[in-house]
Design a protein around this motif. Structure first.
Motif, PDB file in Angstrom:
ATOM      1  N   ARG A 228       0.844  -1.199   0.000  1.00  0.00           N
ATOM      2  CA  ARG A 228       0.000   0.000   0.000  1.00  0.00           C
ATOM      3  C   ARG A 228       0.878   1.248   0.000  1.00  0.00           C
ATOM      4  N   PHE A 229       0.388   2.303  -0.615  1.00  0.00           N
ATOM      5  CA  PHE A 229       1.194   3.520  -0.703  1.00  0.00           C
ATOM      6  C   PHE A 229       0.549   4.649   0.080  1.00  0.00           C
ATOM      7  N   SER A 230       1.387   5.345   0.829  1.00  0.00           N
ATOM      8  CA  SER A 230       0.921   6.550   1.494  1.00  0.00           C
ATOM      9  C   SER A 230       2.108   7.504   1.555  1.00  0.00           C
ATOM     10  N   GLU A 231       1.832   8.784   1.322  1.00  0.00           N
ATOM     11  CA  GLU A 231       2.918   9.778   1.321  1.00  0.00           C
ATOM     12  C   GLU A 231       3.641   9.814   2.657  1.00  0.00           C
ATOM     13  N   LYS A 232       2.894   9.446   3.732  1.00  0.00           N
ATOM     14  CA  LYS A 232       3.468   9.469   5.072  1.00  0.00           C
ATOM     15  C   LYS A 232       4.670   8.517   5.183  1.00  0.00           C
ATOM     16  N   MET A 233       4.668   7.489   4.335  1.00  0.00           N
ATOM     17  CA  MET A 233       5.750   6.497   4.383  1.00  0.00           C
ATOM     18  C   MET A 233       7.110   7.119   4.073  1.00  0.00           C
ATOM     19  N   ILE A 234       7.101   8.221   3.336  1.00  0.00           N
ATOM     20  CA  ILE A 234       8.376   8.885   3.014  1.00  0.00           C
ATOM     21  C   ILE A 234       9.065   9.367   4.295  1.00  0.00           C
ATOM     22  N   ASN A 267      10.896   0.197  -2.450  1.00  0.00           N
ATOM     23  CA  ASN A 267       9.561  -0.265  -2.049  1.00  0.00           C
ATOM     24  C   ASN A 267       8.498   0.782  -2.358  1.00  0.00           C
ATOM     25  N   LEU A 268       8.817   2.034  -2.058  1.00  0.00           N
ATOM     26  CA  LEU A 268       7.839   3.109  -2.247  1.00  0.00           C
ATOM     27  C   LEU A 268       7.585   3.398  -3.729  1.00  0.00           C
ATOM     28  N   LEU A 269       8.631   3.296  -4.546  1.00  0.00           N
ATOM     29  CA  LEU A 269       8.433   3.462  -5.994  1.00  0.00           C
ATOM     30  C   LEU A 269       7.517   2.365  -6.545  1.00  0.00           C
ATOM     31  N   LEU A 270       7.741   1.151  -6.053  1.00  0.00           N
ATOM     32  CA  LEU A 270       6.905   0.020  -6.470  1.00  0.00           C
ATOM     33  C   LEU A 270       5.453   0.262  -6.043  1.00  0.00           C
ATOM     34  N   ALA A 271       5.267   0.689  -4.796  1.00  0.00           N
ATOM     35  CA  ALA A 271       3.925   0.977  -4.275  1.00  0.00           C
ATOM     36  C   ALA A 271       3.295   2.158  -5.018  1.00  0.00           C
ATOM     37  N   TYR A 272       4.123   3.119  -5.391  1.00  0.00           N
ATOM     38  CA  TYR A 272       3.674   4.311  -6.132  1.00  0.00           C
ATOM     39  C   TYR A 272       3.032   3.900  -7.459  1.00  0.00           C
ATOM     40  N   TYR A 273       3.726   3.011  -8.186  1.00  0.00           N
ATOM     41  CA  TYR A 273       3.188   2.543  -9.467  1.00  0.00           C
ATOM     42  C   TYR A 273       1.959   1.662  -9.271  1.00  0.00           C
ATOM     43  N   THR A 274       2.030   0.768  -8.271  1.00  0.00           N
ATOM     44  CA  THR A 274       0.915  -0.143  -8.012  1.00  0.00           C
ATOM     45  C   THR A 274      -0.359   0.638  -7.684  1.00  0.00           C
ATOM     46  N   ALA A 275      -0.186   1.731  -6.939  1.00  0.00           N
ATOM     47  CA  ALA A 275      -1.344   2.542  -6.528  1.00  0.00           C
ATOM     48  C   ALA A 275      -1.798   3.510  -7.622  1.00  0.00           C
ATOM     49  N   GLY A 276      -1.051   3.563  -8.737  1.00  0.00           N
ATOM     50  CA  GLY A 276      -1.416   4.454  -9.838  1.00  0.00           C
ATOM     51  C   GLY A 276      -1.281   5.935  -9.493  1.00  0.00           C
ATOM     52  N   MET A 320      10.345   0.576 -15.095  1.00  0.00           N
ATOM     53  CA  MET A 320      10.528  -0.865 -15.285  1.00  0.00           C
ATOM     54  C   MET A 320      10.130  -1.660 -14.040  1.00  0.00           C
ATOM     55  N   LEU A 321      10.095  -0.986 -12.896  1.00  0.00           N
ATOM     56  CA  LEU A 321       9.661  -1.649 -11.663  1.00  0.00           C
ATOM     57  C   LEU A 321       8.263  -2.233 -11.825  1.00  0.00           C
ATOM     58  N   TRP A 322       7.415  -1.482 -12.507  1.00  0.00           N
ATOM     59  CA  TRP A 322       6.033  -1.922 -12.698  1.00  0.00           C
ATOM     60  C   TRP A 322       5.982  -3.259 -13.442  1.00  0.00           C
ATOM     61  N   TYR A 323       6.902  -3.408 -14.407  1.00  0.00           N
ATOM     62  CA  TYR A 323       6.878  -4.617 -15.231  1.00  0.00           C
ATOM     63  C   TYR A 323       7.585  -5.799 -14.562  1.00  0.00           C
ATOM     64  N   CYS A 324       8.489  -5.488 -13.650  1.00  0.00           N
ATOM     65  CA  CYS A 324       9.268  -6.593 -13.057  1.00  0.00           C
ATOM     66  C   CYS A 324       8.881  -6.866 -11.614  1.00  0.00           C
ATOM     67  N   LYS A 325       7.743  -6.314 -11.178  1.00  0.00           N
ATOM     68  CA  LYS A 325       7.423  -6.453  -9.743  1.00  0.00           C
ATOM     69  C   LYS A 325       7.178  -7.896  -9.328  1.00  0.00           C
ATOM     70  N   LYS A 326       6.896  -8.781 -10.293  1.00  0.00           N
ATOM     71  CA  LYS A 326       6.636 -10.175  -9.969  1.00  0.00           C
ATOM     72  C   LYS A 326       7.924 -10.975  -9.762  1.00  0.00           C
ATOM     73  N   ILE A 327       9.060 -10.358 -10.095  1.00  0.00           N
ATOM     74  CA  ILE A 327      10.336 -11.097 -10.018  1.00  0.00           C
ATOM     75  C   ILE A 327      10.611 -11.583  -8.602  1.00  0.00           C
ATOM     76  N   VAL A 328      10.343 -10.696  -7.643  1.00  0.00           N
ATOM     77  CA  VAL A 328      10.751 -10.984  -6.274  1.00  0.00           C
ATOM     78  C   VAL A 328       9.548 -11.014  -5.361  1.00  0.00           C
ATOM     79  N   ARG A 329       9.448 -12.029  -4.557  1.00  0.00           N
ATOM     80  CA  ARG A 329       8.428 -12.033  -3.504  1.00  0.00           C
ATOM     81  C   ARG A 329       9.023 -11.275  -2.349  1.00  0.00           C
ATOM     82  N   ARG A 330       8.627 -10.004  -2.201  1.00  0.00           N
ATOM     83  CA  ARG A 330       9.311  -9.134  -1.269  1.00  0.00           C
ATOM     84  C   ARG A 330       9.033  -9.479   0.169  1.00  0.00           C
TER      85      ARG A 330
END
Length: 330
Positions: A228-234, A267-276, A320-330
């Motif tokens: 999940r993404f939230s700006e507070k995470m920064i 992690n946050l970049l990945l969440a950023y893309y996932t959350a659109g 590219m994170l968006w396309y490769c997010k399945k590579i790793v089970r974080r």
């Protein structure tokens, strides 16, 4: 009144912050009630739950009046709930399990025995990570270590790695109270690490027994809880920056903190893309933190090859994170 207070004083105060945890709370409480350690108290801090958790807390207190107390408060977040528990605690020691996790019957006793044996200011144990379909025990073959303050600070990041978690550490309540140590609100998701760091600054010695894994750290749907993404995470990044600023003379700690800044940004970049998300300023801040610290990340042993592949792809293009997010089970 001092005598009364001493007679009332428990060995351990177990502070459980509860916010909308109806599904998991009973599993957690069942294991906390059945501890082999005697003379402890459980303080349930209901942080403005709306799902029926409040009533479950009250039922437990009614059934176990000598063991369990409940604090009901308006919703203020995890740090606020734990701080309310600290204010009410009567134990010599204090610990903070999460309500969606569970523990073994010797969870508290193992901590107390380590405390009695080594007489340190902080006691820390290992844990297992529990998924819905498997379990991973962390530090099973590692031996118990006694650390001075500097080594303990390093161990928040570097093997033997005790991490910042609040649920595998037995804190001394007098050190917390005397130094006005409370959990902070403006530290993103690093409130545990930030608290541990500041507490160790007032500690002379720490014992860490990674091979005692009495705590079950539950990860719903693998590690999906982190996506999940939230700006507070920064704000989490600021904790690492504060540590870097305070520990300028310790290259081990500063480099390890830079690794964590890179990892958090990833992690946050990945969440950023996932959350659109579509906030260019925010995106640029994350990319900047990531790129400034990737060289430390690539040389760490803490993260695996798959993770580093993700980082390398993100270096070429964060998209590219968006396309490769399945590579790793974080």
């Amino acid at each position: 009144s001092d005598l009364k207070r001493k007679l009332k004083m428990k060995m351990i105060s177990v502070i459980v912050p509860v916010y909308n945890m109806k599904i998991y709370l009973k599993r957690c409480m069942k294991t906390l009630i059945m501890q082999t350690q005697d003379n402890y108290e459980i303080i349930l801090v209901d942080d403005g739950s709306t799902d029926g958790s409040s009533e479950i807390c009250d039922e437990y207190a009614k059934e176990n009046p000598d063991l369990i107390r409940v604090i009901h408060k308006e919703n203020g977040g995890l740090s606020s709930a734990r701080n309310a528990g600290i204010e009410e605690a009567t134990g010599r020691y204090i610990i903070f399990p999460d309500p969606d996790d569970w523990v073994e019957p010797d969870y508290l006793k193992a901590l107390v025995e380590l405390k009695k044996k080594y007489k340190t200011d902080l006691v820390c144990t290992g844990y297992s990570i529990d998924y819905d379909d498997n379990r991973k025990i962390i530090g099973l073959n590692e031996s118990t270590v006694i650390m001075d303050q500097v080594k303990a600070l390093e161990s928040l990041f570097i093997p033997p790695c005790m991490n910042g978690f609040a649920w595998n550490k037995l804190y001394r309540l007098d050190i917390i109270k005397q130094n006005k140590l409370f959990f902070l609100d403006n530290v993103g998701t690093t409130e545990d690490l930030d608290f541990a760091y500041r507490y160790i600054k007032y500690s002379r010695s720490v014992v860490f027994a990674p091979n005692i894994a009495s705590y079950h750290y539950y990860q719903r749907d693998g590690a999906a809880t982190h996506s999940r993404f939230s700006e507070k995470m920064i704000d989490s990044i600021h904790t690492y920056e504060k540590i870097i600023s305070n520990e300028k003379d310790n290259i081990k700690i500063t480099n390890a903190a830079k690794v964590e800044i890179c990892n958090t940004s990833l992690n946050l970049l990945l969440a950023y893309y996932t959350a659109g998300e579509n906030n260019r300023n925010l995106f640029n801040i994350l990319v900047s933190h990531f790129r400034e610290n990737i060289r430390y990340y690539m040389f760490t042993k803490k993260y695996n090859v798959g993770r580093k592949m993700q980082a390398a792809l993100a270096w070429v293009s964060p998209k590219m994170l968006w396309y490769c997010k399945k590579i790793v089970r974080r």
